[in-house]
Design a protein around this motif. Sequence first.
Motif, mmCIF file in Angstrom:
data_model
loop_
_atom_site.group_PDB
_atom_site.id
_atom_site.type_symbol
_atom_site.label_atom_id
_atom_site.label_comp_id
_atom_site.label_asym_id
_atom_site.label_seq_id
_atom_site.Cartn_x
_atom_site.Cartn_y
_atom_site.Cartn_z
ATOM 1 N N LYS A 153 1.104 -4.389 -6.938
ATOM 2 C CA LYS A 153 1.369 -3.849 -5.618
ATOM 3 C C LYS A 153 1.063 -2.101 -5.724
ATOM 4 N N ILE A 154 1.697 -1.666 -6.709
ATOM 5 C CA ILE A 154 1.635 -0.280 -6.799
ATOM 6 C C ILE A 154 0.114 0.155 -6.996
ATOM 7 N N GLN A 155 -0.700 -0.377 -7.902
ATOM 8 C CA GLN A 155 -2.019 -0.225 -8.114
ATOM 9 C C GLN A 155 -2.868 -0.377 -7.009
ATOM 10 N N PHE A 156 -2.415 -1.503 -6.053
ATOM 11 C CA PHE A 156 -3.296 -1.683 -4.758
ATOM 12 C C PHE A 156 -3.029 -0.784 -3.505
ATOM 13 N N ILE A 157 -1.758 -0.303 -3.790
ATOM 14 C CA ILE A 157 -1.471 0.758 -2.602
ATOM 15 C C ILE A 157 -2.309 2.077 -3.045
ATOM 16 N N ASN A 158 -1.962 2.496 -4.368
ATOM 17 C CA ASN A 158 -2.829 3.514 -4.667
ATOM 18 C C ASN A 158 -4.216 3.694 -4.500
ATOM 19 N N ASP A 159 -4.878 2.474 -4.687
ATOM 20 C CA ASP A 159 -6.512 2.262 -4.249
ATOM 21 C C ASP A 159 -6.430 2.395 -3.066
ATOM 22 N N LEU A 160 -5.771 1.795 -2.196
ATOM 23 C CA LEU A 160 -5.939 1.950 -0.585
ATOM 24 C C LEU A 160 -5.742 3.502 0.035
ATOM 25 N N ARG A 161 -4.679 4.088 -0.797
ATOM 26 C CA ARG A 161 -4.677 5.342 -0.283
ATOM 27 C C ARG A 161 -5.782 6.387 -0.588
ATOM 28 N N LYS A 162 -6.576 6.115 -1.609
ATOM 29 C CA LYS A 162 -7.558 6.530 -2.148
ATOM 30 C C LYS A 162 -8.836 6.685 -1.210
ATOM 31 N N LEU A 163 -8.691 5.519 -0.446
ATOM 32 C CA LEU A 163 -9.791 5.042 0.541
ATOM 33 C C LEU A 163 -9.753 6.126 1.897
ATOM 34 N N THR A 164 -8.366 6.277 2.181
ATOM 35 C CA THR A 164 -8.036 7.140 3.267
ATOM 36 C C THR A 164 -8.346 8.699 3.232
ATOM 37 N N LYS A 165 -8.409 9.150 1.661
ATOM 38 C CA LYS A 165 -8.553 10.576 1.572
ATOM 39 C C LYS A 165 -10.015 10.707 1.479
ATOM 40 N N PRO A 167 -14.958 -1.502 1.953
ATOM 41 C CA PRO A 167 -14.181 -0.897 0.900
ATOM 42 C C PRO A 167 -12.740 -1.373 0.669
ATOM 43 N N VAL A 168 -12.194 -1.756 1.964
ATOM 44 C CA VAL A 168 -11.084 -2.260 1.815
ATOM 45 C C VAL A 168 -10.982 -3.840 1.431
ATOM 46 N N LYS A 169 -11.785 -4.522 1.781
ATOM 47 C CA LYS A 169 -12.266 -5.496 1.152
ATOM 48 C C LYS A 169 -12.726 -5.880 -0.318
ATOM 49 N N GLU A 170 -13.095 -4.892 -0.988
ATOM 50 C CA GLU A 170 -13.302 -4.763 -2.126
ATOM 51 C C GLU A 170 -11.950 -4.434 -3.034
ATOM 52 N N VAL A 171 -11.224 -3.738 -2.442
ATOM 53 C CA VAL A 171 -10.051 -3.501 -2.971
ATOM 54 C C VAL A 171 -8.955 -4.566 -2.999
#
Length: 120
Positions: A107-119, A26-30
């Motif tokens: 970068k803001i969109q990227f960080i938001n998508d990574l945060r979604k993965l942790t939830k 999932p991280v690689k996809e993001v």
Amino acid sequence: MPKVKIELKGIETLQREIESQKNLAPVKEVVAKHGALLRKRTQAEMGAAYVRGYSTGATSRSVTDTYTNGGLTAIVAPHTEYFAYLEYGTRFMDAKPTLTPAFNYQKIQFINDLRKLTKK
């Protein structure tokens, strides 16, 4: 001297949990998604900023996105030798930043998508 005995219960469960956390797909996809979006946004910024008569579109066409570190790193960069002059300017020419504003947005969109993965 007394003997100390340590017994770990649930080690198999812990090992399975650790193994499941190593799934980086999932991280690689993001990373892939936002690398491509950064390239497109950079090219769009260039289309809007480089409008003078001498603009040929070579810098915009030279922008590539490459992926390293097993897909965990995206590198987006233009490959014309004069790109730095366009981005930062010279003493004779004002800067026309394109990669920096695109990066700051993405970068803001990227960080938001990574945060979604942790939830999840």
